[in-house]
Design an enzyme around this catalytic site. Structure first.
Site, PDB file in Angstrom:
ATOM      1  N   LYS A 253       0.955  -1.153   0.012  1.00  0.00           N
ATOM      2  CA  LYS A 253       0.036  -0.234  -0.041  1.00  0.00           C
ATOM      3  C   LYS A 253       0.805   1.121   0.027  1.00  0.00           C
ATOM      4  O   LYS A 253       1.704   1.359   0.901  1.00  0.00           O
ATOM      5  CB  LYS A 253      -0.910  -0.024   1.051  1.00  0.00           C
ATOM      6  CG  LYS A 253      -2.019  -0.911   1.198  1.00  0.00           C
ATOM      7  CD  LYS A 253      -3.144  -0.807   1.836  1.00  0.00           C
ATOM      8  CE  LYS A 253      -4.547  -1.675   1.488  1.00  0.00           C
ATOM      9  NZ  LYS A 253      -5.002  -1.474   0.078  1.00  0.00           N
ATOM     10  N   ARG A 328     -10.859  -8.912  -5.117  1.00  0.00           N
ATOM     11  CA  ARG A 328     -11.483  -9.401  -6.342  1.00  0.00           C
ATOM     12  C   ARG A 328     -11.158 -10.833  -6.826  1.00  0.00           C
ATOM     13  O   ARG A 328     -11.960 -11.675  -7.238  1.00  0.00           O
ATOM     14  CB  ARG A 328     -11.673  -8.616  -7.588  1.00  0.00           C
ATOM     15  CG  ARG A 328     -10.227  -8.029  -8.215  1.00  0.00           C
ATOM     16  CD  ARG A 328     -10.136  -6.906  -9.163  1.00  0.00           C
ATOM     17  NE  ARG A 328     -10.170  -5.661  -8.196  1.00  0.00           N
ATOM     18  CZ  ARG A 328     -10.106  -4.324  -8.611  1.00  0.00           C
ATOM     19  NH1 ARG A 328     -10.093  -4.340 -10.063  1.00  0.00           N
ATOM     20  NH2 ARG A 328     -10.221  -3.407  -7.861  1.00  0.00           N
TER      21      ARG A 328
HETATM   22  N1  BES Z   1      -8.927  -3.304   0.924  1.00  0.00           N
HETATM   23  C1  BES Z   1      -8.806  -2.467  -0.144  1.00  0.00           C
HETATM   24  C2  BES Z   1      -9.864  -1.078  -0.168  1.00  0.00           C
HETATM   25  C3  BES Z   1     -10.196  -0.505   0.658  1.00  0.00           C
HETATM   26  C4  BES Z   1      -9.661   0.865   0.711  1.00  0.00           C
HETATM   27  C5  BES Z   1     -10.887  -0.835   1.826  1.00  0.00           C
HETATM   28  C6  BES Z   1      -9.983   1.674   1.773  1.00  0.00           C
HETATM   29  C7  BES Z   1     -11.237   0.122   2.983  1.00  0.00           C
HETATM   30  C8  BES Z   1     -10.805   1.289   2.893  1.00  0.00           C
HETATM   31  C9  BES Z   1      -8.572  -3.205  -1.547  1.00  0.00           C
HETATM   32  O1  BES Z   1      -7.925  -4.513  -1.657  1.00  0.00           O
HETATM   33  C10 BES Z   1      -7.588  -2.310  -2.209  1.00  0.00           C
HETATM   34  O2  BES Z   1      -6.372  -2.230  -1.785  1.00  0.00           O
HETATM   35  N2  BES Z   1      -8.184  -1.886  -3.470  1.00  0.00           N
HETATM   36  C11 BES Z   1      -7.366  -1.108  -4.225  1.00  0.00           C
HETATM   37  C12 BES Z   1      -7.576  -1.464  -5.720  1.00  0.00           C
HETATM   38  C13 BES Z   1      -6.713  -0.958  -6.694  1.00  0.00           C
HETATM   39  C14 BES Z   1      -5.240  -1.434  -6.576  1.00  0.00           C
HETATM   40  C15 BES Z   1      -7.166  -1.214  -8.108  1.00  0.00           C
HETATM   41  C16 BES Z   1      -7.946   0.378  -4.166  1.00  0.00           C
HETATM   42  O3  BES Z   1      -9.153   0.775  -4.173  1.00  0.00           O
HETATM   43  O4  BES Z   1      -6.883   1.252  -4.173  1.00  0.00           O
HETATM   44 ZN    ZN Z   2      -5.831  -4.548  -1.342  1.00  0.00          ZN
END
Ligand code: BES
Ligand code: ZN
Ligand code: ZN
Length: 472
Positions: A253, A328
């Site tokens: 992240k 996903r």
């Molecule tokens: N778990 C996260 C999404 C999330 C973000 C949940 C903030 C709760 C609060 C998910 O797995 C993720 O990291 N999504 C990415 C997807 C992207 C890499 C296409 C996102 O939303 O940035």
């Molecule tokens: Zn994620």
């Protein structure tokens, strides 16, 4: 929590009254009644009278544009009263609500009990953040059965909140399986927790890929509530994202602070587990199956990496472009697994995208899908009723184009726009039944208490799904 239908009022006990209550003068002397009338004229919805540690709370209804807004007003009044009682460390409250609209009364009790949730497991000082309320007695038009139902919903929401609040140091995918088995035994639904070997033989490539960087094996849980003669011939399947911690994996992240809440990335799993518990506890006559794919997402030695191509449970080849789009990957396998049930409808709940959170914040759930509008309308109605409101996003074919891959069937990353929708379109690829996707990234976890939604895991989705099944 004990919630008891009872006419008996102990003189020392704090009490809640409605200002429309005909017997109000039984509880108040003349000067107090005058004071109260003045306050009500000032359009106060709550008047609190403090008689040296014994409280009289008087509620007044303020008309709202829609009735569900009035119910929410009562939940919030419940939260306000809980907070006063708790400051004084009071354990008991009596509610005098004979002749009052039962929806208002139910909403009030719901707000009161949901506010009393606290997560104290890791405090050495057990009095810290303690919730004192233990007994609610109530004289109203609700039966003891109605009150029990509210109590079971409260228990299910609390369980769901506990699961979200537990960190990875306790709640691994395997431990989540244990929690599911415990609940199944207590509430008499069935649960099967598949381990890594079984997941391998099912060829759940998505779940296995996300798990490759982890020390802890994945699990895949199948929960089922099947009454003898259910109203639905074909089952409802609910699917919950169970990422017990999301570091992002190798695509770690990137934004400061964005990992800090990621123990909540199993909020979807917690919602479907809590929902099936509530359905079973209250013996709803609906056949429901819940599926929970679970793992953590870490950059370990064997971790999957961008440009990997993964063969999924249904044989689809997925080009991985970002290992942080892991939700996903694991949900896709669960959705394709769900096909065997020939379901009437499948609903998944997932903390899936930052895009959904950014779009509407913690105030609602982003929804989308291809199910008939009768299902969408019913779910929206439930969303308003329980105040876990839905906002529908478009689900047009064009968004599906954005997840096509040059080198494989699809890719796990969309373009720069419509991040919540392209994630939903990715998931739809693995379905062959009426489908609704709920992105709960915003409301699943909150930083500070908001009335009866206590800080941390909110248990969002439990009351929504319960109400939807109840009204089927
Ligand atoms: N778990 C996260 C999404 C999330 C973000 C949940 C903030 C709760 C609060 C998910 O797995 C993720 O990291 N999504 C990415 C997807 C992207 C890499 C296409 C996102 O939303 O940035
Ligand atoms: Zn994620
Ligand atoms: Zn995630």
């Amino acid at each position: 929590m004990k919630i008891l239908a009872s006419k008996n009022l102990n003189k020392k006990q704090s009490i809640v009254l409605w200002n429309t209550n005909k017997n109000i003068s039984k509880y108040l002397d003349a000067p107090l009644e005058k004071f109260l009338k003045k306050k009500i004229k000032e359009k106060k919805t709550l008047v609190t009278i403090d008689q040296q540690g014994r409280f009289i709370f008087i509620l007044a209804n303020k008309k709202q544009k829609e009735v569900h807004l009035e119910w929410e007003q009562y939940r919030k009044l419940g939260a306000q009263i809980f907070s006063t009682l708790n400051t004084e460390q009071l354990k008991n409250i009596h509610i005098e609500a004979k002749g009052i609209n039962i929806d208002q009364v139910s909403a009030f009790i719901e707000g009161l009990v949901l506010s009393s949730y606290s997560f104290t497991k890791y405090h050495t000082d057990k009095d810290k953040n303690k919730s004192y309320l233990e007994n609610i007695s109530i004289n109203s038009d609700l039966s003891q059965e109605n009150l029990n139902e509210i109590n079971e919903i409260y228990k299910a929401v609390s369980f769901s909140r506990d699961l979200v609040n537990e960190p990875l140091s306790y709640l691994t995918a395997e431990q989540l399986g244990e929690e599911i088995k415990k609940a199944a035994k207590e509430f008499k639904f069935t649960a099967q927790v598949l381990g890594k070997k079984q997941i391998e033989s099912l060829k759940m490539g998505g779940l296995l890929a996300v798990n490759k960087g982890s020390f802890d094996p994945p699990t895949f849980s199948i929960l089922e509530w099947k009454p003898k003669n259910p109203k639905n011939k074909k089952p409802f399947v609910i699917v919950g994202k169970g990422v017990v911690f999301d570091t992002g994996g190798v695509s770690l992240k990137p934004t400061a602070g964005s990992m800090d809440l990621m123990k909540s990335d199993m909020g979807g799993a917690a919602a479907v587990i809590g929902a099936i518990q509530a359905v079973a506890a209250n013996k709803l006559n609906v056949h429901v199956i819940a599926l929970v794919p679970a793992t953590d997402n870490r950059p370990g030695n064997k971790a999957y990496v961008p440009q990997d191509i993964i063969t999924m449970h249904d044989g689809t080849k997925v080009e991985v472009l970002n290992t942080d789009a892991e939700g996903r990957m694991i949900l896709a396998d669960a959705l394709s697994y769900a096909k065997q049930y020939k379901p009437e409808l499948v609903i998944d709940l997932a903390t899936l995208t930052g895009a959904a959170h950014a779009a509407i914040g913690e105030y609602g759930i982003v929804s989308m899908g291809n199910a008939a509008s009768k299902y969408k309308n019913k779910l929206n109605l439930s969303g308003n009723t329980v105040f876990e409101r839905l906002v529908e996003f478009p689900f047009w074919e064009e968004y599906g184009e954005l997840v096509k891959s040059d080198i494989a069937d699809i890719k796990n990353l969309g373009g720069p726009v419509g991040g919540a929708i392209t994630a939903g379109k990715f998931l739809e690829h693995f379905t062959d039944y009426p489908y609704i996707h709920l992105d709960i990234a915003g409301p699943a976890y909150i930083g500070k208490t908001d009335a009866y939604r206590t800080k941390g895991g909110t248990g969002v989705g439990v009351r929504l799904l319960y109400d939807f099944f109840k009204n089927y």
